[in-house]
Design a protein around this motif. Structure first.
Motif, PDB file in Angstrom:
ATOM      1  N   ASP A  97       0.864  -1.174   0.000  1.00  0.00           N
ATOM      2  CA  ASP A  97       0.000   0.000   0.000  1.00  0.00           C
ATOM      3  C   ASP A  97       0.902   1.225   0.000  1.00  0.00           C
ATOM      4  OD1 ASP A  97      -2.424   1.333   0.000  1.00  0.00           O
ATOM      5  OD2 ASP A  97      -2.439   1.538   2.178  1.00  0.00           O
ATOM      6  N   THR A  98       0.365   2.339  -0.458  1.00  0.00           N
ATOM      7  CA  THR A  98       1.166   3.563  -0.486  1.00  0.00           C
ATOM      8  C   THR A  98       0.381   4.693   0.167  1.00  0.00           C
ATOM      9  OG1 THR A  98       0.271   4.190  -2.628  1.00  0.00           O
ATOM     10  CG2 THR A  98       2.327   2.959  -2.644  1.00  0.00           C
ATOM     11  N   ASP A  99       1.115   5.712   0.562  1.00  0.00           N
ATOM     12  CA  ASP A  99       0.464   6.915   1.075  1.00  0.00           C
ATOM     13  C   ASP A  99       1.332   8.115   0.712  1.00  0.00           C
ATOM     14  OD1 ASP A  99      -1.437   8.436   2.244  1.00  0.00           O
ATOM     15  OD2 ASP A  99      -0.879   7.974   4.312  1.00  0.00           O
ATOM     16  N   GLU A 100       0.698   9.172   0.283  1.00  0.00           N
ATOM     17  CA  GLU A 100       1.423  10.370  -0.154  1.00  0.00           C
ATOM     18  C   GLU A 100       1.652  11.297   1.034  1.00  0.00           C
ATOM     19  OE1 GLU A 100       1.735  11.013  -3.722  1.00  0.00           O
ATOM     20  OE2 GLU A 100       1.087   8.917  -3.902  1.00  0.00           O
ATOM     21  N   ASN A 101       2.784  12.000   1.017  1.00  0.00           N
ATOM     22  CA  ASN A 101       2.996  13.027   2.019  1.00  0.00           C
ATOM     23  C   ASN A 101       4.016  14.032   1.493  1.00  0.00           C
ATOM     24  OD1 ASN A 101       2.967  14.348   4.633  1.00  0.00           O
ATOM     25  ND2 ASN A 101       2.106  12.404   5.352  1.00  0.00           N
ATOM     26  N   PHE A 102       4.550  14.863   2.368  1.00  0.00           N
ATOM     27  CA  PHE A 102       5.485  15.910   1.949  1.00  0.00           C
ATOM     28  C   PHE A 102       6.744  15.851   2.796  1.00  0.00           C
ATOM     29  CE2 PHE A 102       1.210  17.586   1.368  1.00  0.00           C
ATOM     30  CZ  PHE A 102       1.221  17.808   0.006  1.00  0.00           C
ATOM     31  N   PHE A 103       7.849  16.364   2.203  1.00  0.00           N
ATOM     32  CA  PHE A 103       9.053  16.606   2.972  1.00  0.00           C
ATOM     33  C   PHE A 103       9.243  18.121   3.001  1.00  0.00           C
ATOM     34  CE2 PHE A 103      13.556  17.080   3.747  1.00  0.00           C
ATOM     35  CZ  PHE A 103      13.770  16.152   4.746  1.00  0.00           C
ATOM     36  N   GLU A 104       9.320  18.686   4.184  1.00  0.00           N
ATOM     37  CA  GLU A 104       9.375  20.139   4.321  1.00  0.00           C
ATOM     38  C   GLU A 104      10.789  20.596   4.643  1.00  0.00           C
ATOM     39  OE1 GLU A 104       6.579  22.087   4.215  1.00  0.00           O
ATOM     40  OE2 GLU A 104       4.954  20.604   4.359  1.00  0.00           O
TER      41      GLU A 104
END
Lengths: 515, 321
Positions: free
Chosen positions: A502-509
């Protein structure tokens, strides 16, 4: 001028006393259908919790189980987690559309045959008949003064009703815990208080609604008749009195004589009766023949009705379309030598045509119309969609949320670290090891709270217990040079043979300056 | 409008006595079961009023004979929760802080408890996310002035930073090189240049070279020959990318001229030992926690042989530069 009496108005009753109904026993095809459906539905209800289903050592082995404590719903090989509740919602929508479909096609068939109120009331009525006798005996007993015999019968009846009610309430709790274990606990008095409270409440409702209130539930308390009544149209199948054939009614077969019956409705297959003037003669001189209908006003249809209505007054709220009046009327029609189904399942459209002397469409052909076809398509579409989703769903689920306070941390070597809370849901009933990875970020190092920067790598491994959610904090460090907000994708991959991911999107800040 | 009641022919029911446009309302009586339910509700309400708080008065409400109150129920639930947590707190009281990570469940419980305590006692300076601000260290990063293993963090928490009257407190004071006339303003600028070269913020220059000599004479005692700092004195590493007050010229000039040293309260006498352990575990878990390294084999032996000594005895570190 009004008299004082008029001004005061007629004396008002404070409440409407119930007219007690004593439904008469009847036999026939619909009665037998009711017996069969009653057996099937009650068997399903009482037996289902006792069915076993082997799910391995980490999950309960009850085929159908609503496991509230662990927030799981088990139904044979299907296991529903709280976040998959849309399956249950889908089933409810299907049930709703299914009801539209059934109602628009065959009227209130649900009411008459499958509704729990109908099934249990029917059961209670049979118990009553077995002890107090059929309609006439019951009426006599009702009028009889209280004596040992009447008390004995009444006590027995209510005792058996209560036993049925306890069994009904008792069976319900087995859907929520392991049935054999819970049964032992209940008998030994060790079950949770909620179990006893549920049994007590359901015993009370079953006894009061099924035994005492019966048709009052259908007429006054249940919203369904109103909703279903609104969904019927002139092409829906209903229990219908063929007024064009039955009217005018007359008392007694002998007085009227078959000769007077309308020739056009003479059943072709009926045996010719002795002494009847020829059909030709009747047809030649129809005006001179006093016409009478098939209904002999014997009230058999009213006597057997469990809600005490007279179907000859037309479709009404009290009619649950159980068809018992059809059985009763058919018996009478057979006795007086008339064709059956003076009362029968038919549509209003067909009866109008038949009343005008036309040839009605076969009721089953009425089923195929735009409305029913559309309902069927929508119903089947939702079902297929759910089956597809069920077949392709993964039993591993990843959910990543970024820690936003602080959004990023500068490390002593100048690189930037982001922190994420990662939840991995293992919906298989065995422990699994998974690997969490990251893509979209170059030169990233990843470690979780079980490790440290020294042990950082490109992935993190995690053991997830059977049927549980493992939660870990994942730290990701990357060079400070780069966009302030970069899309990253987390992936989780099961490391055993069966796999699944499974995958999940996120951000690197990163900070604005990038320095 | 006809104000007279009459019996409706078709139903045999009386009308309520009014009529609009030929439409009349039948006065159909309620079913008996409905009335019974209605009266039962009234009885229920009466019983409820006697048993439970119901009527609002001027200052309070009627108490009800059962004596139930929502505050009382809350107190009961809080007590129940205390009973539930008691075994965890006892286990935390027994365990040595450096051995806490061995029991992952206990460690998680400590982190959760520490997170709650942090939000009460620490956020005022270190911020809700422990990210700190200028002069208040970021506890998430991997840079520690005094050390970042569990035991060291716990000692910092217990005794605070530069707390007068506490022998075990973290103590060091940086001289005010400019204000006290140890360095001339030009020399301060040279030292600043050198420090910025150390942290790769400036290219080597003539000023930096002069600053290197000044640094060697005045600063290495605390910041070390390479400027990497010394945890014994809480002296920061000047070569990394993290600046507590800032790494720009103006800030550094201010720092060297007037000196900087922060303070933190000693929490040892204000919070119980279990809360101290939980706070240390939480700070350690924020991402910069370091592994515990026993100082000497003898100390390890002493610690293992005496497991009751859960609270470490702080070592005095009164170091004056």
């Amino acid at each position: 001028m009004s008299s004082p009496d008029d001004l005061a108005g007629p004396k008002q009753k404070l409440f409407e006393a119930r007219t007690k109904i004593f439904p008469k026993a009847v036999d026939g095809s619909f009665r037998r259908l009711k017996w069969a459906l009653m057996a099937v539905t009650l068997t399903i209800y009482y037996v289902t919790p006792w069915l076993r289903w082997d799910r391995g050592p980490y999950a309960p082995d009850q085929a159908v189980l609503v496991d509230i404590a662990h927030r799981r719903f088990f139904m044979f090989s299907i296991e529903i987690w709280p976040h998959e509740f849309y399956y249950v919602a889908g089933l409810l929508i299907m049930a709703g559309i299914g009801l539209f479909l059934v109602t628009s096609a065959v009227g209130r068939a649900w009411c008459g045959y499958a509704c729990p109120q109908t099934v249990w009331t029917d059961l209670f009525v049979h118990v009553e008949r077995a002890i107090e006798g059929d309609r006439n005996a019951q009426i006599r007993l009702q009028k009889a003064p209280w004596g040992p015999a009447k008390i004995a019968k009444r006590v027995t009846k209510h005792g058996i009703w209560l036993l049925i009610a306890v069994a009904t309430g008792g069976a319900w709790i087995f859907y929520f815990d392991d049935a054999p274990t819970l049964f032992g606990q209940v008998v030994r008095g060790e079950a949770p208080i909620a179990a006893y409270a549920t049994i007590a409440i359901l015993t009370g409702t079953t006894y009061v609604l099924g035994g005492l209130m019966r048709e009052q539930v259908c007429v006054y308390m249940c919203p369904w008749p109103r909703i279903q009544g609104a969904m019927l149209d002139e092409k829906s199948l209903l229990v219908t009195y063929k007024y064009w054939r039955g009217e005018p009614r007359t008392h007694g077969l002998k007085r009227a004589g078959p000769a007077a019956r309308r020739p056009e409705v003479q059943d072709q297959g009926a045996e010719p009766q002795v002494g009847i003037p020829s059909l030709v003669a009747l047809a030649a001189n129809p005006e001179k023949t006093p016409r009478i209908g098939d209904c002999i006003d014997c009230n058999a249809c009213v006597a057997v009705c469990p809600t005490g209505i007279d179907i000859r007054n037309g479709s009404q709220i009290g009619c649950i379309t159980c068809g018992l009046c059809i059985d009763a009327c058919d018996q009478i029609m057979a006795k007086i030598g008339r064709p059956p189904r003076l009362i029968g399942y038919s549509t209003i459209a067909d009866e109008t045509i038949a009343g005008e002397g036309g040839e009605p469409m076969h009721p089953l052909r009425r089923l195929l119309r735009l409305r029913t076809i559309l309902y069927t398509l929508v119903w089947a579409g939702i079902g297929m969609g759910m089956l597809f989703a069920l077949g392709t769903r993964t039993r591993i689920d990843l959910s990543v949320s970024q820690t936003r306070n602080p959004l990023y941390v500068r490390l002593s070597d100048g690189s930037i670290r982001n922190t994420y809370t990662v939840k991995v849901r293992n919906m298989e009933n065995r422990p699994r090891e998974v690997e969490i990875g990251l893509s979209g970020l170059t030169r990233a190092a990843m470690w979780n709270d079980a490790g440290s920067r020294e042990t950082a790598g490109s992935t993190v491994r995690l053991k997830v217990p059977a049927d549980q959610v493992a939660r870990t904090r994942v730290f990701v460090a990357a060079p400070a040079q780069g966009p302030t907000r970069q899309d990253v994708t987390f992936t989780v991959r099961a490391l055993d043979q069966e796999g699944g991911q499974d995958t999940d999107e996120n951000f690197f800040e990163r900070p604005e300056t990038g320095q | 409008m006809v104000e007279r009641k009459r019996i409706d022919d078709k139903t045999g029911t009386s009308t309520v006595g009014h009529e609009w446009d030929g439409i009349e309302e039948l006065d159909t009586p309620m079913p008996r079961w409905w009335l019974i339910t209605f009266f039962a509700s009234i009885v229920f309400a009466a019983v409820y009023v006697v048993l439970y708080p119901a009527w609002p008065l001027v200052h309070s409400a009627t108490a009800g004979v059962l004596g139930w109150s929502s505050r009382g129920q809350l107190a009961k639930e809080v007590a129940t929760e205390g009973t539930r947590k008691a075994p965890i707190e006892q286990a935390l009281a027994r365990v040595q802080i450096e051995r806490l990570p061995e029991n992952s469940e206990l460690f998680q419980a400590a982190v959760a408890g520490g997170s709650a305590a942090f939000k009460v006692y620490c956020v005022q300076c270190h911020g809700a996310g422990a990210a700190g601000t200028k002069g208040y260290p970021n506890l998430n990063d991997d840079d520690w002035l005094w050390g970042g293993d569990l035991k060291t963090i716990q000692q910092t928490l217990l005794n605070g930073i530069r707390q007068p009257g506490n022998d075990a407190t973290r103590m060091s004071v940086m001289p005010a090189f400019g204000r006290d006339g140890i360095l001339q303003p030009a020399e301060v600028q040279d030292v600043v240049s050198y420090v910025r070269v150390l942290s790769h913020q400036e290219k080597p220059s003539e000023a930096a070279r002069r600053g290197a000599t000044l640094f060697a004479n005045n600063c290495v005692a605390c910041h070390g020959p390479q400027g990497k700092g010394m945890r014994e004195f809480g002296a920061p590493n000047l070569t990394d990318g993290i600046w507590l007050y800032g790494g720009d010229r103006d800030t550094l000039t201010e720092t060297v001229t007037n000196s900087r040293y922060g303070v933190m309260p000693a929490w040892g006498h204000r919070l119980d030992p279990v809360t101290m352990k939980m706070l240390a575990a939480y700070v350690h878990s924020l991402g910069g926690g370091e592994a515990f390294v026993p100082e000497t084999p003898a100390a390890v032996a002493a610690a293992t042989s005496n497991p009751e000594a859960a609270t470490p005895v702080a070592q005095p570190r009164n170091v004056q530069p």
